[in-house]
Each structure stands twice: as structure tokens, then as C-alpha cells.
Write an enzyme that holds these catalytic residues in place. Structure first.
Site, mmCIF file in Angstrom:
data_model
loop_
_atom_site.group_PDB
_atom_site.id
_atom_site.type_symbol
_atom_site.label_atom_id
_atom_site.label_comp_id
_atom_site.label_asym_id
_atom_site.label_seq_id
_atom_site.Cartn_x
_atom_site.Cartn_y
_atom_site.Cartn_z
ATOM 1 N N GLU A 55 -1.388 -23.475 -21.048
ATOM 2 C CA GLU A 55 -1.405 -24.648 -21.919
ATOM 3 C C GLU A 55 -1.773 -24.182 -23.336
ATOM 4 O O GLU A 55 -2.778 -23.486 -23.491
ATOM 5 C CB GLU A 55 -2.436 -25.658 -21.433
ATOM 6 C CG GLU A 55 -2.162 -26.220 -20.053
ATOM 7 C CD GLU A 55 -3.281 -27.151 -19.617
ATOM 8 O OE1 GLU A 55 -3.451 -28.218 -20.240
ATOM 9 O OE2 GLU A 55 -3.996 -26.801 -18.665
ATOM 10 N N ARG A 77 -9.519 -17.535 -8.755
ATOM 11 C CA ARG A 77 -9.578 -17.240 -10.176
ATOM 12 C C ARG A 77 -10.650 -16.180 -10.437
ATOM 13 O O ARG A 77 -11.514 -15.927 -9.610
ATOM 14 C CB ARG A 77 -9.881 -18.501 -10.977
ATOM 15 C CG ARG A 77 -11.230 -19.129 -10.693
ATOM 16 C CD ARG A 77 -11.621 -20.132 -11.762
ATOM 17 N NE ARG A 77 -10.602 -21.158 -11.945
ATOM 18 C CZ ARG A 77 -10.549 -21.971 -12.989
ATOM 19 N NH1 ARG A 77 -11.467 -21.864 -13.946
ATOM 20 N NH2 ARG A 77 -9.613 -22.893 -13.086
ATOM 21 N N LYS A 120 -12.521 -23.684 -20.580
ATOM 22 C CA LYS A 120 -12.069 -23.926 -21.955
ATOM 23 C C LYS A 120 -12.989 -24.901 -22.668
ATOM 24 O O LYS A 120 -13.258 -24.752 -23.860
ATOM 25 C CB LYS A 120 -10.636 -24.477 -21.953
ATOM 26 C CG LYS A 120 -9.564 -23.428 -21.730
ATOM 27 C CD LYS A 120 -8.188 -24.039 -21.887
ATOM 28 C CE LYS A 120 -7.092 -23.006 -21.701
ATOM 29 N NZ LYS A 120 -5.742 -23.599 -21.852
#
Length: 576
Positions: A45, A272, A282
Site C-alpha cells: 500500500e 510475518r 505502520k
């Protein structure tokens, strides 16, 4: 350039191939599934800077594609939320992927490239009776969704006619509604045990200009709807994503099955990357930047790739790290030491050794001629002769490290002390004769003598030996530099655990700035991003933002293993 890794680190075949994703792909190839094709994608993104967690996904997706003949990997920007996206992030992401050593060739895509087709797919769902326009507010939708223990409730607008839904959806596209006033929802099952299947929103109104499509659209598709269809459009064979999307996989498959797309990629989830003493969220990284806990996204303490690049990390080390930690289904926290060892291993054989005094202490050699200067040949690397050597100047006045002298040395301290002799690296044996202090009792200078028969650091004719060797810089030739000693940004291994405020465990000593360090003259023309090993200190990089010809700035990449530090720690433990 073909999409491939340029990793030069040697691994056994099993260390690279032996993970469950590669095993799945190997089985697919055996059965000629997907006609023997391997097509992956990296779909960031563009709403922030990439961090080392993204590097794991980049290396996996581009790496797997490069391992197979004809393999392809797309770089696709998931740009479906224009209120948080910016072209700045697009360009930074492309730079990061290139820096890691990968290229997407002609396979650069944006989800916005497919807005027309996604809109058509949404209309197709409405015509099939599989989607409806819902007029509930955001809060009401949450209330109707239910919980993990209780089923959801149908929206009162769930049974709108196909014609009614088509008209309302057209009005949404025409800009007749305010943000949140209407949404398009998939009609699946409000009693599903998987909350993601309880009539998820697939389109919402956002009266915001898009950085790529401008004001053409005021409705934007949701990620879950966009992602699977973008995968199908591109012919992705294996859609690799992290474990939080495992519960979204039924929606991924439902969308593709319901629309009967020509391609149906296989979604595979993996754990992850989670590093101790770092945050990867983020939101948290944004908070660090916005609240000035760090100097910016490229702060060398940040786990962002731009920050790690500025600090001096190499792409080879990061790729090697991603190989070392492997691909699993288990969420684990990786020790920072694993990453630090990877950068040391990468830098050790290819980094020039030089001398730098971080906290200088002046030394006057009383029996050395005041106006004399001589030069010593010093190799840039003890094992790599092809790296050459440089001439290091030596004069009467030198700088040594403050830590290399103690008036009252403890046992096993083999550096300089009153009456004690040490070896100056490449030069002579040096003996401390006296100490000069200021009015406050602080040491400002050492008065020493040298043995001219030990030139080059060789043992004297009488056969005496010294245990300590220290580095130095000639005062007359030294170059003043700013040295930034970076440490871990947090002082707890899992900052923010249990919902606590992660900013409360920031390490107040995460950076120490030394403004009067002295480096040898060979570094006078050091260029931005050049890396060096400061002997006995660690690996350092010329800062690519603040350094200039007039003001050298070095960032510490990583320390060396320090045996004295271990001794000190042992002494402290004994005292306690």
C-alpha cells in the site's frame, strides 16, 4: 534486467528451498498445475515507507519467481484508499525494491489500473443478487455484525431488489452521496462463524481525489475485494501473504468462485517478520515520526528500509537475513543479534579498515622529534590484499581513545596506564610517563615516550612483549568528524506488549552524537554511503544526508564483538 536476487551469500540448497511454500510450489509444478507457471506479486500500500518486514515478503516473492524458468513477479501498488496515499510513497517503494536487488521489468501495476474492471465485477455481483447497497451507518453495521460468539443480524436493506441496488450504486458512482452514507456489501452469510464472511463491505464512498486517477472516481473498492481480483487479472499463481489474512482466505475464494474468474490464484499464508526491540506497525512508525521521537522516516534507528540504508545496512545483508530466518507458519520474535550478525558477516570481507578516535585523548611523545613526520604502510584489509593499503602519518602529538587509558587499571586491562607500555597499531611501542590534568582534576593530556627500535610495531631486540595494542591518529593530520553511535530504539524487547504505550519504553540512549572525533586523513574525501570498519570500534557508514566535504558525519552500522565489554560485564556481575 530479469527479476532476480543478486545475493552473493552462499547457502546450502536445502536452506533456500526447504520451506512449506516452496514445497507447495514444487508439488504444483510436478502436477503441471497452472500449466507449469510460477507468478507471484508484491502488493504494498503506498501509504508509508517499507520496513524490514516488507523485505521478507519482497525477497520471498521475487526470489521464488527467479528460481523458476519463466517465473514472474509483479510489483502492484494497492492504491484503493486515496486519503492515505501519496506519490512520495510510490517512488520510495520502487527505490527500496530496486535497492534490495530486484526488478519487476514491465510488471509494474496499480490496483487503480483495474478500477473499471472492478466496477464491472461489482455490478455483476449485484445482478447475480450477491451484492446490495446498504444505508446503515458505520456504527450500525458494526452492531449488526455480531461477535465471535453471536451471529450477525441481516441489514434491513439486504433484500433490496437488483434494480434498486443498481440504481443506488450508480448514484454512488455519480457522487450523490456523502462519505459513509452508502456502501456496497457482498451478500454472503451473516451467521457465518467467520466474521469476514458476514456481508463484508466491498465498495465505499470517498469524495477524495486519487493520486493516479484524479477526480474520476468517488467510490473505491475495499482491499479484500480488490486484492483477489487483481491477482486473478494478473494471472498470479501463488498469492503469498502474512498470517493475518488467513481468516480472509474464504472471502478471497468466495469472490473468485462467485464471479467465476478465468484465473483462481492460491492464497498461502506465512508468518510475518517480528524483530525484538523494534515495532513494525505502520501506525506506530507514523506516530514515532509525527511526534518527533525520531528525525524522520529515514532516521537510522528506524526499521524502514530507507532508514537502514542511511545507517549503512547493505541489501546483501538484509537478503541474507531473510534467508536465515526462513519461512514458517509460526509467529516468532527474531533476536536482533541475528540481523546484526548478518551485517557483520557481509561487511567483514569487503570493508576497508581505518583508524578513528571517537573520544580523543591527547598524547605528547616527549622523545619524538617535534618537527618530524613519518608514514607507515597500513593495509586496508588484513586478508584482502587486492584492497591495497594507505600511508598513515605519525608525529609527536597523537590522539588515542579516552577508554584506552586508566590511571588505576583493573586486572586484565592491558591498555595504557601510568608506567605501562602498549603497542601503537602499525607504529611503535609507547610508554606513559605522566598525566596532565586541568583545574578540575580532569585528564587533558598524557606525556609518553616511544621506543624507536619497535618501528612498525615489531618486538624490540630485548624480546620484551606487550599485551595491548591500541589505535591512534596524528593530531596534525587528523580530520574532525561527527560520529553518531546508534543503539536500539527501544529498551524492551517487545515494545507495546499487552496494549501498553510503546513510546514509554523508548531508549533514551538510542543515539549518542560525538562532535569532536578524529579520523585518519585517508577519510578526508570519504563519499556518502561509503562503509568502513573503524578498527576496534565497529562498522561505520558516511551519512548520505548530513555529511559533506566540509563536515564529515559517520553513522555506526553495528558494533564489533568486544571482549573487554564482556569482562566489564562479568566484573559488574561479581560486584553485584
Amino acid at each position: 534486467m530479469k527479476a532476480q536476487s543478486t545475493n552473493t551469500t552462499t547457502h546450502s540448497e536445502s536452506s533456500v528451498q526447504n520451506n512449506f511454500i516452496r514445497q507447495i510450489i514444487a508439488e504444483d509444478l510436478k502436477t503441471n498445475k497452472n500449466e507449469g507457471q510460477v507468478v507471484t506479486r508484491f502488493p504494498p500500500e503506498p501509504n508509508g515507507y517499507l520496513h524490514i518486514g516488507h523485505a521478507k515478503s519482497i525477497c520471498l516473492n521475487f526470489g521464488i519467481a527467479s528460481e523458476h524458468k519463466g517465473g514472474q513477479c509483479y510489483l502492484r501498488f494497492d492504491d484503493t484508499n486515496p486519503s492515505k496515499e501519496d506519490i512520495e510513497y510510490v517512488e520510495s517503494i520502487k527505490a527500496d525494491v530496486h535497492w534490495l536487488g530486484y526488478d519487476w521489468e514491465n510488471r509494474l501495476r496499480h490496483s487503480s489500473d483495474y478500477f473499471e474492471r472492478l466496477h464491472e465485477y461489482a455490478i455483476a455481483l449485484i445482478k447475480m443478487g450477491k451484492a446490495y447497497v446498504c444505508s446503515l451507518t458505520t456504527e450500525q453495521i458494526k452492531e449488526h455484525r455480531g461477535t465471535l460468539r453471536e451471529p450477525g443480524k441481516n441489514s434491513p436493506y439486504r433484500e433490496r431488489t437488483i434494480e434498486e441496488n443498481l440504481e443506488l450504486f450508480a448514484r454512488m458512482k455519480a457522487g450523490e452521496f456523502a462519505d459513509g452514507e452508502q456502501v456496497l456489501r457482498a451478500k454472503i452469510d451473516m451467521a457465518s462463524p467467520n466474521i469476514n464472511m458476514r456481508d463484508p463491505i466491498i465498495y465505499r464512498v470517498k469524495n477524495v481525489a486519487h493520486h493516479k486517477t484524479g477526480n474520476k472516481w468517488c467510490i473505491y473498492p475495499m482491499y479484500d475485494f480488490t486484492h483477489c481480483l487483481s491477482d486473478a487479472i494478473e494471472g498470479i499463481t501463488h498469492s503469498l501473504c502474512t498470517l493475518e489474512f488467513e481468516d480472509h482466505r474464504p472471502l478471497y475464494d468466495w469472490t473468485l468462485n462467485t464471479l467465476n474468474t478465468q484465473s483462481h490464484p492460491q492464497q498461502i499464508e506465512f508468518a510475518r517478520l517480528s524483530l525484538k526491540y523494534m515495532v513494525m506497525s505502520k501506525r506506530k512508525l507514523y506516530e514515532l515520526v509525527e511526534n518527533n521521537h525520531v528525525s524522520g522516516w529515514d532516521d537510522p534507528r528506524m526499521p524502514t528500509l530507507v532508514g537502514m540504508r542511511r545507517r549503512g545496512y547493505t541489501p546483501e545483508a538484509i537478503r541474507d537475513f531473510c534467508d536465515c530466518i526462513g519461512i514458517t507458519k509460526n509467529d516468532t520474535q527474531i533476536e536482533m543479534g541475528v540481523l546484526e550478525n548478518c551485517i557483520r558477516s557481509d561487511l567483514d570481507p569487503k570493508t576497508a579498515r581505518v583508524m578513528a578516535v571517537l573520544n580523543p585523548l591527547r598524547v605528547v611523545i616527549e622523545n619524538y622529534p617535534e618537527d618530524q613526520v613519518e608514514y607507515f604502510d597500513a593495509p586496508y584489509h588484513p586478508k584482502e590484499a587486492n584492497m591495497g593499503s594507505r600511508q598513515v602519518p605519525f608525529s609527536q602529538v597523537l590522539y588515542i581513545e579516552q577508554d584506552d587509558f586508566l590511571e588505576e587499571p583493573p586486572k586484565k586491562f592491558f591498555r595504557l596506564a601510568p608506567g605501562r607500555e602498549v603497542r601503537l597499531r602499525y607504529a611503535y611501542f609507547l610508554t606513559c610517563q605522566s598525566v596532565v590534568k586541568d583545574d578540575k582534576g580532569e585528564i587533558v593530556e598524557l606525556r609518553c615516550t616511544y621506543d624507536p627500535e619497535t618501528r612498525g610495531g615489531s618486538n624490540p631486540p630485548d624480546g620484551r612483549k606487550v599485551k595491548g595494542t591500541i589505535h591512534w591518529v596524528s593530531e596534525a593530520h587528523a580530520v574532525t568528524a561527527e560520529i553518531r553511535l546508534y543503539d536500539r530504539l527501544f529498551n524492551q524487547p517487545n515494545p507495546g506488549a499487552g496494549g501498553t504505550d510503546f513510546t514509554k519504553v523508548l531508549n533514551p540512549n538510542s543515539v549518542e552524537i560525538l562532535t569532536n572525533s578524529k579520523v585518519e586523513p585517508s577519510l578526508a574525501n570519504a563519499q556518502a554511503s561509503n562503509r568502513y570498519q573503524f578498527e576496534r570500534q565497529g562498522y561505520f557508514c558516511v551519512d548520505n544526508v548530513d555529511s559533506s566535504e566540509k563536515a564529515l558525519v559517520f553513522n555506526r552500522i553495528v558494533t564489533l564483538r568486544d571482549s573487554w565489554a564482556k569482562i566489564e560485564k562479568g566484573n559488574m556481575n561479581k560486584k553485584s
